[in-house]
Design an enzyme around this catalytic site. Structure first.
Site, PDB file in Angstrom:
ATOM      1  N   GLY A  27       0.844  -1.183   0.000  1.00  0.00           N
ATOM      2  CA  GLY A  27       0.000   0.000   0.000  1.00  0.00           C
ATOM      3  C   GLY A  27       0.881   1.234   0.000  1.00  0.00           C
ATOM      4  O   GLY A  27       2.111   1.147   0.122  1.00  0.00           O
ATOM      5  N   TYR A  28       0.250   2.379  -0.118  1.00  0.00           N
ATOM      6  CA  TYR A  28       0.983   3.637  -0.270  1.00  0.00           C
ATOM      7  C   TYR A  28       0.548   4.644   0.777  1.00  0.00           C
ATOM      8  O   TYR A  28      -0.640   4.910   0.943  1.00  0.00           O
ATOM      9  CB  TYR A  28       0.775   4.187  -1.682  1.00  0.00           C
ATOM     10  CG  TYR A  28       1.452   3.308  -2.698  1.00  0.00           C
ATOM     11  CD1 TYR A  28       2.744   3.576  -3.111  1.00  0.00           C
ATOM     12  CD2 TYR A  28       0.841   2.164  -3.172  1.00  0.00           C
ATOM     13  CE1 TYR A  28       3.399   2.740  -3.993  1.00  0.00           C
ATOM     14  CE2 TYR A  28       1.475   1.315  -4.057  1.00  0.00           C
ATOM     15  CZ  TYR A  28       2.767   1.616  -4.469  1.00  0.00           C
ATOM     16  OH  TYR A  28       3.420   0.779  -5.329  1.00  0.00           O
ATOM     17  N   LEU A  29       1.551   5.203   1.460  1.00  0.00           N
ATOM     18  CA  LEU A  29       1.314   6.319   2.376  1.00  0.00           C
ATOM     19  C   LEU A  29       1.309   7.622   1.590  1.00  0.00           C
ATOM     20  O   LEU A  29       0.687   8.589   1.999  1.00  0.00           O
ATOM     21  CB  LEU A  29       2.379   6.351   3.472  1.00  0.00           C
ATOM     22  CG  LEU A  29       2.362   5.150   4.415  1.00  0.00           C
ATOM     23  CD1 LEU A  29       3.585   5.176   5.318  1.00  0.00           C
ATOM     24  CD2 LEU A  29       1.076   5.135   5.237  1.00  0.00           C
TER      25      LEU A  29
END
Length: 159
Positions: A27-29
């Site tokens: 996932g991406y912050l």
């Protein structure tokens, strides 16, 4: 400073892995194209990766192993859905290819990547490699969160 030089290709339907794959969830912050911040669990290991904007086939990349439990906690903070895939490593003519078979919202997508030491390095294209998609933003893992493969039009898929 780490520089990643990578080319990406669609994979033909007849691809069959020669080894065992590793399951990944990521996932991406931050999905800002100038600075992506990714969290990944690959098998039982956690990673934090920071990448710069891509120029041609190159970009800065910094990757750090982090405790798996912390990676799980950070994945919960990421934009959903997570990118889920199985990665296979295939060696062709002395180069290692990473072939990602996507699952979940991106099921049906299969992409191969090769990391090179320079943008002009030559390599043998495997028989299972299809059209090159290097630089096509819709194929970036960070883009697959906002616009997953299962909602792509036939034109986007290249059908």
């Amino acid at each position: 400073m780490g520089v990643e030089i990578e080319r990406k290709f669609k994979v033909k339907e007849d691809f069959r892995p020669t080894g065992v794959g590793i399951s990944m969830a990521q996932g991406y912050l931050s999905r800002d194209p100038k600075r992506t911040v990714r969290i990944r669990i690959a098998g039982m290991r956690g990673y934090l990766t920071i990448k710069s904007e891509t120029h041609g086939a190159a970009r800065l990349e910094y990757e750090y192993e982090i405790p798996t439990e912390e990676a799980r906690e950070l994945l919960a903070l990421c934009e959903q859905p997570l990118v889920e895939k199985t990665r296979y490593r295939e060696t062709v003519a002395g180069h290692v290819w990473e072939v990602d078979v996507f699952h979940g919202a991106n099921a049906g997508l299969v992409i191969a990547e090769i990391e090179l030491s320079s943008e002009v390095e030559t390599f043998v294209l495997p028989a299972w490699a299809g059209a090159e998609v290097t630089g096509e933003k819709r194929y970036y893992n960070s883009a697959l969160i906002a616009h997953p493969y299962n909602i792509w039009s036939a034109e986007e898929r290249g059908d």
